[in-house]
Design an enzyme around this catalytic site. Structure first.
Site, PDB file in Angstrom:
ATOM      1  N   LYS A  97       0.882  -1.168   0.000  1.00 25.06           N
ATOM      2  CA  LYS A  97       0.000   0.000   0.000  1.00 25.06           C
ATOM      3  C   LYS A  97       0.914   1.212   0.000  1.00 25.06           C
ATOM      4  O   LYS A  97       1.560   1.521   1.008  1.00 25.06           O
ATOM      5  CB  LYS A  97      -0.908  -0.011   1.229  1.00 25.06           C
ATOM      6  CG  LYS A  97      -1.844   1.186   1.273  1.00 25.06           C
ATOM      7  CD  LYS A  97      -2.534   1.312   2.611  1.00 25.06           C
ATOM      8  CE  LYS A  97      -3.141   2.713   2.715  1.00 25.06           C
ATOM      9  NZ  LYS A  97      -3.591   3.019   4.078  1.00 25.06           N
ATOM     10  N   GLY A 158      -8.043   9.503   9.039  1.00 21.99           N
ATOM     11  CA  GLY A 158      -8.389   9.669  10.446  1.00 21.99           C
ATOM     12  C   GLY A 158      -9.454  10.717  10.725  1.00 21.99           C
ATOM     13  O   GLY A 158      -9.789  10.960  11.879  1.00 21.99           O
ATOM     14  N   ALA A 185      -9.309   5.693   3.510  1.00 24.07           N
ATOM     15  CA  ALA A 185      -9.169   6.880   4.368  1.00 24.07           C
ATOM     16  C   ALA A 185     -10.444   7.708   4.470  1.00 24.07           C
ATOM     17  O   ALA A 185     -11.142   7.940   3.475  1.00 24.07           O
ATOM     18  CB  ALA A 185      -8.049   7.791   3.901  1.00 24.07           C
ATOM     19  N   GLY A 186     -10.736   8.134   5.686  1.00 21.02           N
ATOM     20  CA  GLY A 186     -11.802   9.102   5.920  1.00 21.02           C
ATOM     21  C   GLY A 186     -13.143   8.520   6.305  1.00 21.02           C
ATOM     22  O   GLY A 186     -14.043   9.252   6.707  1.00 21.02           O
ATOM     23  N   ASN A 207      -9.515   1.982   9.403  1.00 18.28           N
ATOM     24  CA  ASN A 207      -8.727   1.721  10.609  1.00 18.28           C
ATOM     25  C   ASN A 207      -9.257   2.505  11.807  1.00 18.28           C
ATOM     26  O   ASN A 207      -9.843   1.955  12.737  1.00 18.28           O
ATOM     27  CB  ASN A 207      -7.248   2.028  10.355  1.00 18.28           C
ATOM     28  CG  ASN A 207      -6.335   1.533  11.476  1.00 18.28           C
ATOM     29  OD1 ASN A 207      -5.148   1.351  11.269  1.00 18.28           O
ATOM     30  ND2 ASN A 207      -6.834   1.280  12.670  1.00 18.28           N
ATOM     31  N   THR A 208      -9.102   3.834  11.756  1.00 17.39           N
ATOM     32  CA  THR A 208      -9.428   4.655  12.915  1.00 17.39           C
ATOM     33  C   THR A 208     -10.884   4.480  13.349  1.00 17.39           C
ATOM     34  O   THR A 208     -11.188   4.460  14.552  1.00 17.39           O
ATOM     35  CB  THR A 208      -9.144   6.135  12.605  1.00 17.39           C
ATOM     36  OG1 THR A 208      -7.823   6.237  12.068  1.00 17.39           O
ATOM     37  CG2 THR A 208      -9.246   6.995  13.840  1.00 17.39           C
TER      38      THR A 208
END
Lengths: 258, 65
Positions: A97, A158, A185-186, A207-208
């Site tokens: 990645k 994040g 992301a996001g 993830n976050t």
């Protein structure tokens, strides 16, 4: 319809990050609850005394989910390429990645460095998953550089803001109908993930949103279900939206009661 | 010989990267190495000579998004 990522089908359209969980046990339970198709991992300096990385690797290995190493935190082509070389040796995969970060506040990619690093790594046999924006011109360059997957952001890493540019993501999907696309992301809540899949995206990377939830394991399960729902909805061909109402109950045969 | 390992000053006796890995106690660990900013594959560590002032990076799997 099975989408292949460099020839490999994933067991789920959920790619799950492994960072920021309250404990290794919660990470393990979150993975078991979400049943992701891929786990993202990284590399950091190892202390000979602590050997923290070895314990983490044992956990990931035990979970048996394919790993996608990242080049997170790299700001130059050289850093990213060297990190990819190290990741290939440590994780035993040529998947990478690719992140080349260009801006500290938004963590948006340096797309110029990204294309250059993608070309170098693709020529060396890496299978590159580039973290990019929804810019179609950059996307074309990445494909020309050898990428067979694109990973546009939904919103800054994040941030949890979801799909900031639905028009742009939709245009990307329409422009590259045969390229596996992942929103990376996001994403903040499961409905964002379902929305990405309903738009025709092939996977989401989260993830976050899981790790920083009040109950990461329950949130992991929610994302697993949302991804299943989104994929089913996509396969079911969603209706077109319209501006005016259209009655769902048939008008014909209605009793005259006036 | 004074070198830096993961940005920490170390005084070591090893003369190769492979020797350094053993000396510092990383034997058997799943790690990757770089010498002066260049990746050194595991198979090349025995031939990678250390000089005073060398900058060594030793990394391992870690959580990532």
């Amino acid at each position: 319809m099975t989408v292949l990522f460099y020839g490999q089908a994933l067991s789920s359209a959920l790619m799950l990050g492994t960072a920021q969980y309250p404990s290794p046990e919660i990470l393990r339970d979150a993975v078991l609850a979400a049943r992701p198709g891929v786990l993202t991992v990284s590399l950091r300096r190892e202390s000979a005394g602590e050997r923290a990385g070895q314990a983490f690797w044992s956990l990931v290995h035990e979970l048996g989910v394919p790993v996608l190493p990242n080049t997170a935190g790299c700001h130059t082509v050289k850093e990213a390429v060297t990190t990819a070389h190290m990741a290939r040796e440590v994780f035993g995969t040529d998947w990478i990645k690719l992140e080349v970060i260009g801006e500290a506040d938004t963590l948006q990619p340096d797309v110029f460095g990204l294309v250059e690093a993608a070309r170098i790594l693709s020529e060396e046999g890496f299978k590159v998953f580039p973290y990019t924006t929804e810019d179609l011109v950059v996307a074309e360059r990445l494909l020309a550089a050898g990428c067979e997957v694109l990973m546009p952001w939904g919103a800054p890493i994040g941030s949890g803001k979801g799909l900031n540019n639905v028009f742009g993501l939709r245009a990307m999907r329409a422009h590259f109908p045969a390229v596996p696309l992942v929103v990376d992301a996001g994403i903040g809540v499961p409905s964002h993930a379902a929305q990405a899949l309903e738009l025709g995206y092939d996977a989401v990377l989260i993830n976050t949103a899981v790790a920083k939830a009040g109950d990461p394991v329950r949130m992991a399960q929610a994302f697993g279900l949302a991804v299943q729902a989104g994929m089913l909805a996509r396969m079911a061909d969603p209706m077109d939206a319209r501006d005016m109402a259209a009655p769902s109950t048939p008008v014909a045969g209605k009793a005259f009661l006036g | 010989m004074k070198i830096t390992v993961n940005d920490e000053a170390q005084d070591v006796s090893a003369t190769t990267l492979a020797g350094l890995i053993d000396e510092l106690g990383y034997a058997g660990a799943r790690i990757a190495t770089a010498l002066n900013g260049q990746f050194v594959p595991k198979t090349e560590r025995g031939r990678a000579a250390l000089a005073a002032g060398a900058r060594v990076e030793i990394v391992a799997p870690m959580q990532g998004g």
